[in-house]
Design a protein around this motif. Structure first.
Motif, short mmCIF file in Angstrom:
data_model
loop_
_atom_site.label_atom_id
_atom_site.label_comp_id
_atom_site.label_asym_id
_atom_site.label_seq_id
_atom_site.Cartn_x
_atom_site.Cartn_y
_atom_site.Cartn_z
N LYS A 201 0.99 -0.98 0.38
CA LYS A 201 0.42 -0.03 0.07
C LYS A 201 0.67 1.58 -0.12
N LEU A 202 0.98 2.28 -1.35
CA LEU A 202 1.57 3.36 -1.28
C LEU A 202 1.39 4.62 -0.27
N CYS B 203 2.06 -3.12 -6.32
CA CYS B 203 1.20 -2.54 -5.22
C CYS B 203 -0.32 -1.91 -5.36
N ALA B 204 -0.66 -1.31 -4.69
CA ALA B 204 -1.83 -1.09 -4.15
C ALA B 204 -1.42 0.19 -4.53
N PHE B 205 -2.61 0.60 -5.40
CA PHE B 205 -2.63 2.20 -6.22
C PHE B 205 -3.95 2.58 -5.72
N ASN B 206 -4.22 4.05 -4.60
CA ASN B 206 -5.16 4.48 -4.62
C ASN B 206 -5.49 5.72 -4.36
N PRO B 207 -5.39 7.21 -4.86
CA PRO B 207 -5.20 8.60 -4.79
C PRO B 207 -6.18 8.87 -4.06
N PRO B 208 -5.84 9.79 -3.33
CA PRO B 208 -6.98 10.54 -2.02
C PRO B 208 -8.36 10.99 -2.95
N SER B 209 -9.15 11.07 -2.72
CA SER B 209 -9.89 11.87 -2.91
C SER B 209 -9.86 12.95 -3.67
N VAL C 6 -1.28 -4.75 -9.70
CA VAL C 6 -1.02 -3.33 -8.81
C VAL C 6 -2.88 -3.59 -8.90
N VAL C 7 -3.10 -3.24 -7.50
CA VAL C 7 -4.47 -2.87 -6.70
C VAL C 7 -5.05 -1.60 -7.59
N LEU C 8 -6.02 -2.01 -7.98
CA LEU C 8 -6.17 -0.28 -8.34
C LEU C 8 -8.35 -0.14 -7.70
N VAL C 9 -8.47 0.81 -8.24
CA VAL C 9 -10.13 0.90 -7.53
C VAL C 9 -11.15 1.04 -8.97
N PRO C 10 -11.40 0.11 -9.36
CA PRO C 10 -11.82 0.82 -11.15
C PRO C 10 -12.99 1.74 -11.21
N GLU C 11 -13.73 1.62 -10.24
CA GLU C 11 -14.30 3.35 -10.62
C GLU C 11 -14.17 4.50 -10.21
N THR C 12 -12.82 4.66 -9.86
CA THR C 12 -12.08 5.88 -9.60
C THR C 12 -10.88 6.40 -10.65
N PHE C 13 -10.35 5.04 -11.36
CA PHE C 13 -9.17 4.71 -12.31
C PHE C 13 -9.29 5.93 -13.74
N GLY C 14 -10.59 5.73 -13.83
CA GLY C 14 -10.92 6.90 -15.19
C GLY C 14 -10.38 8.26 -15.16
N THR D 5 -6.45 -4.65 -11.31
CA THR D 5 -7.08 -4.99 -11.30
C THR D 5 -8.61 -5.33 -12.54
N SER D 6 -9.50 -6.42 -12.52
CA SER D 6 -10.37 -5.95 -13.36
C SER D 6 -11.02 -4.69 -13.00
N PHE D 7 -11.64 -4.51 -14.46
CA PHE D 7 -12.31 -3.80 -15.24
C PHE D 7 -14.21 -4.04 -15.27
N ASP D 8 -15.19 -3.03 -15.51
CA ASP D 8 -16.28 -3.28 -15.56
C ASP D 8 -16.37 -2.85 -17.34
#
Length: 488
Positions: free
Chosen positions: A197-198, A216-222, A238-246, A264-267
């Motif tokens: 976790k970065l 790594c786990a990449f999750n930029p703050p809001s 890398v573990v991403l948050v699909p809903e916010t990566f775009g 991470t998989s993406f819808d």
């Protein structure tokens, strides 16, 4: 292949002194303990008063300088001037930046004047060679921390590529020590333990041009506003948050290259990239959309399993998304990603065309599945500007229905620009032969048909197959059929 060290030296050194520099030959010991003779890295002899930050002078036991240094000692007519040491600091830093970290630190034993030059080197890379040469009996955590603490001046690149690097709090401490206002290139390769976790510090590097992360786990703050200068983003495992990566990617408008491998998989993977030129994706997604990507030229999409499909619209939606790219010239796809196109006109033309596509690579093409063959032909027919075609075959048996389908295909009038065809892992069964016959009869400007036989094929069989292929009718009188294995 990158430049050799000598080539890198010459790139930054004026021509008039290159000859002298090339005459220098330095021999260092290769035993790791010789570099740090003290039992522990922190047990250094007291530093000189004018420089509190330094490494011990006894980093090595042997040094032998040949060439023009020997000539000077023997009263040579060569100048007494030390050309290297008198170079401008910027050139010396560029030279050091082309060397592995182990060699950069070694320069501290050349002379008193060189003892501290390494601490201003703009690049620090902990890689395989550092691991092999320095870590005998020493802890990585201590070495990295000390080197970062001792560094002075601009630091443009930092890379952690040491084998077996495990996720730990030490990584966060090292990132915290990096200069936030100068760092342009950051690589972090964690190969053991959980996804690291970065820390929040990583989002403060606003001058980043290159960011490469592994495991790594990449999750930029809001409230993160993106990396405005980032040009290359490479994420693997890398573990991403699909809903916010775009949204995050859209906030990095300068990115030219994007790689997402086993993330991470993406819808739905949403790509907004006004300067994006290269995209590589390997993993799972349900759909992909492109918006404001006027420069995207090279796209590679592959899937880690067949679970990406949902319903029968995946293939046509993928093709429509690709056809919306005005600069698309090179495309690599797995053939089975197209097999749903049978519902939308295959094997004839599609309702949309890829008019700018010049190079196409269809991998994992099953010549036993009529859907894949039909859709591949359909896709090729719908690419009127296609110049290079590569097919990686995956075949074991001949299916009668596939063979009959291929024999029923009439030559196409859309392959007027196709110049080269490459067939990889070619086994020479009847379905593959009929597919080649179709291409030879359709490509009026074909120049070369290259066959790369499957590794299990026998030489005599290869010759027989090649001779048979040469008997097929050709629409192009210039077309040559070659065995690419023999050309190597």
């Amino acid at each position: 292949m990158g430049p050799t060290h000598s080539q890198a030296f010459r790139r930054y050194i004026p021509n008039q002194i290159q000859t002298s520099i090339c005459q220098i030959h330095i021999v260092f010991p290769v035993t790791p303990l010789n570099f740090f003779p003290d039992r522990h890295f922190t047990q250094f002899s007291p530093p000189p008063a004018n420089c509190p930050n330094y490494l011990p002078s006894k980093l090595a036991r042997e040094i032998r300088i040949k060439g023009f240094l020997d000539m000077r000692m023997k009263g040579s007519i060569m100048s007494e001037v030390d050309f290297i040491s008198n170079l401008p600091c910027s050139i010396i830093e560029n030279i050091l930046g082309c060397l592995p970290l182990r060699d950069i630190v070694r320069t501290s034993i050349l002379s008193r004047e060189w003892r501290y030059k390494w601490i201003t080197c703009p690049e620090i890379v902990f890689d395989f060679w550092f691991d092999q040469m320095f870590l005998g009996g020493h802890r990585l955590e201590t070495l990295v921390h000390q080197i970062l603490k001792l560094h002075k001046g601009l630091l443009l690149r930092f890379a952690l590529l040491v084998p077996d690097l495990k996720s730990s709090h030490h990584i966060d401490q090292w990132i915290h020590l990096l200069p936030k206002n100068t760092l342009q290139d950051l690589t972090l390769h964690v190969s053991r333990g959980d996804n690291h976790k970065l820390p929040s510090d990583i989002y403060a590097f606003q001058n980043l041009r290159n960011l490469k992360l592994y495991n790594c786990a990449f999750n930029p703050p809001s409230g993160f506003k993106g990396f405005s200068k980032l040009e290359n983003l490479d994420l693997q495992n890398v573990v991403l948050v699909p809903e916010t990566f775009g949204k995050f990617f859209a906030s990095c408008p300068a990115v030219e290259r994007l790689r997402l491998v086993h993330c991470t998989s993406f819808d739905c993977l949403e790509i907004v990239g006004p300067k994006l030129k290269y995209l590589e994706f390997h993993g799972l997604l349900r759909s992909i959309s492109f918006e404001k990507c006027p420069l995207l030229k090279d796209v590679k999409i592959s899937f880690s399993s067949m679970d990406f499909k949902r319903g029968n619209r995946f293939s046509i939606d993928l093709v429509k998304s690709l056809s919306s790219l005005p600069a698309l010239e090179e495309l690599q796809l797995q053939a089975y990603a197209l097999e749903d196109l049978v519902e939308y006109g295959a094997p004839k033309k599609l309702p949309v065309a890829l008019r700018t596509l010049k190079t196409l690579h269809l991998s994992d093409m099953y010549f036993e599945k009529i859907q894949e063959i039909a859709c591949a032909i359909c896709f090729i027919r719908s690419s009127p500007s296609l110049q290079k075609l590569k097919i990686t075959a995956f075949t074991s048996d001949v299916v009668d229905s596939v063979l009959e389908f291929l024999r029923s295909q009439k030559s196409s009038d859309t392959l007027t620009h196709l110049k080269t065809v490459t067939m990889q892992l070619f086994s020479g069964n009847e379905s593959e032969m009929e597919f080649i016959k179709y291409l030879l009869s359709s490509a009026t400007e074909l120049e070369e048909m290259s066959i790369a036989p499957h590794s299990g094929s026998v030489f005599d069989e290869e010759e027989s197959i090649l001779n048979e292929l040469k008997q097929f009718p050709r629409a192009s009188p210039r077309a040559e059929i070659i065995n690419s294995d023999k050309m190597q």
